[in-house]
Write a protein that holds these residues in place. Structure first.
Motif, PDB file in Angstrom:
ATOM      1  N   ILE A 192      67.209 -77.854  40.032  1.00  0.00           N
ATOM      2  CA  ILE A 192      66.579 -78.802  39.099  1.00  0.00           C
ATOM      3  C   ILE A 192      66.644 -80.220  39.638  1.00  0.00           C
ATOM      4  O   ILE A 192      65.638 -80.933  39.669  1.00  0.00           O
ATOM      5  CB  ILE A 192      67.230 -78.707  37.704  1.00  0.00           C
ATOM      6  CG1 ILE A 192      66.823 -77.401  37.038  1.00  0.00           C
ATOM      7  CG2 ILE A 192      66.836 -79.905  36.838  1.00  0.00           C
ATOM      8  CD1 ILE A 192      67.480 -77.137  35.704  1.00  0.00           C
ATOM      9  N   GLY A 193      67.812 -80.648  40.084  1.00  0.00           N
ATOM     10  CA  GLY A 193      67.940 -82.000  40.626  1.00  0.00           C
ATOM     11  C   GLY A 193      67.032 -82.233  41.815  1.00  0.00           C
ATOM     12  O   GLY A 193      66.406 -83.291  41.951  1.00  0.00           O
ATOM     13  N   GLY A 194      66.936 -81.244  42.682  1.00  0.00           N
ATOM     14  CA  GLY A 194      66.076 -81.352  43.859  1.00  0.00           C
ATOM     15  C   GLY A 194      64.611 -81.458  43.497  1.00  0.00           C
ATOM     16  O   GLY A 194      63.853 -82.208  44.122  1.00  0.00           O
ATOM     17  N   ILE A 195      64.197 -80.722  42.465  1.00  0.00           N
ATOM     18  CA  ILE A 195      62.813 -80.783  42.009  1.00  0.00           C
ATOM     19  C   ILE A 195      62.513 -82.158  41.438  1.00  0.00           C
ATOM     20  O   ILE A 195      61.475 -82.762  41.739  1.00  0.00           O
ATOM     21  CB  ILE A 195      62.539 -79.682  40.965  1.00  0.00           C
ATOM     22  CG1 ILE A 195      62.603 -78.303  41.640  1.00  0.00           C
ATOM     23  CG2 ILE A 195      61.174 -79.891  40.297  1.00  0.00           C
ATOM     24  CD1 ILE A 195      62.618 -77.142  40.668  1.00  0.00           C
ATOM     25  N   LEU A 196      63.422 -82.674  40.621  1.00  0.00           N
ATOM     26  CA  LEU A 196      63.223 -84.003  40.039  1.00  0.00           C
ATOM     27  C   LEU A 196      63.153 -85.070  41.130  1.00  0.00           C
ATOM     28  O   LEU A 196      62.287 -85.942  41.109  1.00  0.00           O
ATOM     29  CB  LEU A 196      64.348 -84.327  39.053  1.00  0.00           C
ATOM     30  CG  LEU A 196      64.412 -83.465  37.794  1.00  0.00           C
ATOM     31  CD1 LEU A 196      65.676 -83.785  37.003  1.00  0.00           C
ATOM     32  CD2 LEU A 196      63.169 -83.634  36.946  1.00  0.00           C
ATOM     33  N   LYS A 197      64.071 -84.984  42.097  1.00  0.00           N
ATOM     34  CA  LYS A 197      64.083 -85.971  43.169  1.00  0.00           C
ATOM     35  C   LYS A 197      62.815 -85.875  44.010  1.00  0.00           C
ATOM     36  O   LYS A 197      62.214 -86.899  44.362  1.00  0.00           O
ATOM     37  CB  LYS A 197      65.303 -85.792  44.063  1.00  0.00           C
ATOM     38  CG  LYS A 197      65.354 -86.827  45.164  1.00  0.00           C
ATOM     39  CD  LYS A 197      66.605 -86.722  45.997  1.00  0.00           C
ATOM     40  CE  LYS A 197      66.617 -87.829  47.046  1.00  0.00           C
ATOM     41  NZ  LYS A 197      67.858 -87.802  47.819  1.00  0.00           N
ATOM     42  N   ALA A 198      62.391 -84.666  44.338  1.00  0.00           N
ATOM     43  CA  ALA A 198      61.176 -84.495  45.148  1.00  0.00           C
ATOM     44  C   ALA A 198      59.968 -85.102  44.440  1.00  0.00           C
ATOM     45  O   ALA A 198      59.139 -85.778  45.074  1.00  0.00           O
ATOM     46  CB  ALA A 198      60.943 -83.009  45.443  1.00  0.00           C
ATOM     47  N   ARG A 199      59.869 -84.900  43.137  1.00  0.00           N
ATOM     48  CA  ARG A 199      58.751 -85.471  42.380  1.00  0.00           C
ATOM     49  C   ARG A 199      58.837 -87.002  42.386  1.00  0.00           C
ATOM     50  O   ARG A 199      57.858 -87.691  42.586  1.00  0.00           O
ATOM     51  CB  ARG A 199      58.767 -84.933  40.951  1.00  0.00           C
ATOM     52  CG  ARG A 199      57.717 -85.503  40.009  1.00  0.00           C
ATOM     53  CD  ARG A 199      56.286 -85.135  40.363  1.00  0.00           C
ATOM     54  NE  ARG A 199      55.992 -83.757  40.130  1.00  0.00           N
ATOM     55  CZ  ARG A 199      55.223 -83.285  39.155  1.00  0.00           C
ATOM     56  NH1 ARG A 199      54.661 -84.109  38.303  1.00  0.00           N
ATOM     57  NH2 ARG A 199      54.999 -82.009  39.050  1.00  0.00           N
ATOM     58  N   ARG A 200      60.040 -87.533  42.184  1.00  0.00           N
ATOM     59  CA  ARG A 200      60.215 -88.988  42.174  1.00  0.00           C
ATOM     60  C   ARG A 200      59.859 -89.593  43.531  1.00  0.00           C
ATOM     61  O   ARG A 200      59.130 -90.585  43.612  1.00  0.00           O
ATOM     62  CB  ARG A 200      61.661 -89.347  41.808  1.00  0.00           C
ATOM     63  CG  ARG A 200      61.927 -90.848  41.813  1.00  0.00           C
ATOM     64  CD  ARG A 200      63.368 -91.174  41.469  1.00  0.00           C
ATOM     65  NE  ARG A 200      64.335 -90.628  42.394  1.00  0.00           N
ATOM     66  CZ  ARG A 200      64.606 -91.136  43.599  1.00  0.00           C
ATOM     67  NH1 ARG A 200      63.953 -92.198  44.042  1.00  0.00           N
ATOM     68  NH2 ARG A 200      65.531 -90.585  44.364  1.00  0.00           N
ATOM     69  N   VAL A 201      60.331 -88.982  44.595  1.00  0.00           N
ATOM     70  CA  VAL A 201      60.057 -89.488  45.947  1.00  0.00           C
ATOM     71  C   VAL A 201      58.571 -89.379  46.262  1.00  0.00           C
ATOM     72  O   VAL A 201      57.980 -90.305  46.820  1.00  0.00           O
ATOM     73  CB  VAL A 201      60.925 -88.735  46.989  1.00  0.00           C
ATOM     74  CG1 VAL A 201      60.481 -89.031  48.399  1.00  0.00           C
ATOM     75  CG2 VAL A 201      62.406 -89.086  46.791  1.00  0.00           C
ATOM     76  N   ARG A 202      57.960 -88.261  45.892  1.00  0.00           N
ATOM     77  CA  ARG A 202      56.518 -88.070  46.130  1.00  0.00           C
ATOM     78  C   ARG A 202      55.708 -89.145  45.414  1.00  0.00           C
ATOM     79  O   ARG A 202      54.686 -89.593  45.908  1.00  0.00           O
ATOM     80  CB  ARG A 202      56.111 -86.671  45.679  1.00  0.00           C
ATOM     81  CG  ARG A 202      54.717 -86.278  46.064  1.00  0.00           C
ATOM     82  CD  ARG A 202      54.417 -84.795  45.850  1.00  0.00           C
ATOM     83  NE  ARG A 202      54.716 -84.308  44.532  1.00  0.00           N
ATOM     84  CZ  ARG A 202      55.636 -83.377  44.254  1.00  0.00           C
ATOM     85  NH1 ARG A 202      56.375 -82.850  45.206  1.00  0.00           N
ATOM     86  NH2 ARG A 202      55.838 -82.980  43.019  1.00  0.00           N
ATOM     87  N   ARG A 203      56.196 -89.586  44.271  1.00  0.00           N
ATOM     88  CA  ARG A 203      55.510 -90.623  43.498  1.00  0.00           C
ATOM     89  C   ARG A 203      55.880 -92.032  43.982  1.00  0.00           C
ATOM     90  O   ARG A 203      55.379 -93.011  43.473  1.00  0.00           O
ATOM     91  CB  ARG A 203      55.869 -90.481  42.018  1.00  0.00           C
ATOM     92  CG  ARG A 203      55.296 -89.235  41.379  1.00  0.00           C
ATOM     93  CD  ARG A 203      55.917 -88.962  40.011  1.00  0.00           C
ATOM     94  NE  ARG A 203      55.893 -90.108  39.137  1.00  0.00           N
ATOM     95  CZ  ARG A 203      54.934 -90.391  38.261  1.00  0.00           C
ATOM     96  NH1 ARG A 203      53.886 -89.591  38.175  1.00  0.00           N
ATOM     97  NH2 ARG A 203      55.002 -91.446  37.490  1.00  0.00           N
ATOM     98  N   ASP A 204      56.762 -92.104  44.980  1.00  0.00           N
ATOM     99  CA  ASP A 204      57.191 -93.378  45.558  1.00  0.00           C
ATOM    100  C   ASP A 204      57.789 -94.290  44.496  1.00  0.00           C
ATOM    101  O   ASP A 204      57.445 -95.463  44.389  1.00  0.00           O
ATOM    102  CB  ASP A 204      56.025 -94.062  46.276  1.00  0.00           C
ATOM    103  CG  ASP A 204      56.469 -95.232  47.131  1.00  0.00           C
ATOM    104  OD1 ASP A 204      57.608 -95.201  47.642  1.00  0.00           O
ATOM    105  OD2 ASP A 204      55.690 -96.191  47.278  1.00  0.00           O
TER     106      ASP A 204
END
Length: 117
Positions: A3-15
């Motif tokens: 879950i944390g990795g998914i949230l972080k990946a989405r946040r990073v992808r959104r810059d």
């Protein structure tokens, strides 16, 4: 993926920064950082607020967690872009046809200019 990795990946992808997302979710950057690193448990309520801040549904999150998501399901397709691109999309939506043509011409000229990309 977790879950944390998914949230972080989405946040990073959104810059977006930890602070950007945490503020919209009603928490602080330290808390979000611990959640992204799976160092802190997260309630369903907080998880829902984090998903809202990242413009994704809980269903999308759990589908991705289970590996069932074939393609990203976005409430707003622009949310897949970084912050600057989303801002450009928002601004272009406010322009009439001539304004959009000028914007495209300007972008093309900037792309041709050395050192700006």
């Amino acid at each position: 993926m977790d879950i944390g990795g998914i949230l972080k990946a989405r946040r990073v992808r959104r810059d977006e920064t930890l602070e950007d997302v945490a503020f919209r979710a009603g928490t602080d950057a330290g808390n979000l950082s611990r959640i992204e690193r799976n160092r802190q448990d997260v309630s369903v309520q907080r998880l829902g607020r984090l998903c809202d801040a990242l413009e994704m549904s809980l269903t999308e999150l759990f589908e991705e967690l289970e590996g069932k998501a074939k393609t990203p399901h976005l409430r707003d397709p622009a949310s897949a872009f970084d912050k600057d691109t989303r801002q450009l999309i928002e601004l272009s939506d406010k322009l009439n046809t001539n304004g959009r043509r000028l914007l495209v011409d300007l972008a093309a000229r900037l792309a041709e200019t050395k050192g700006l990309y």
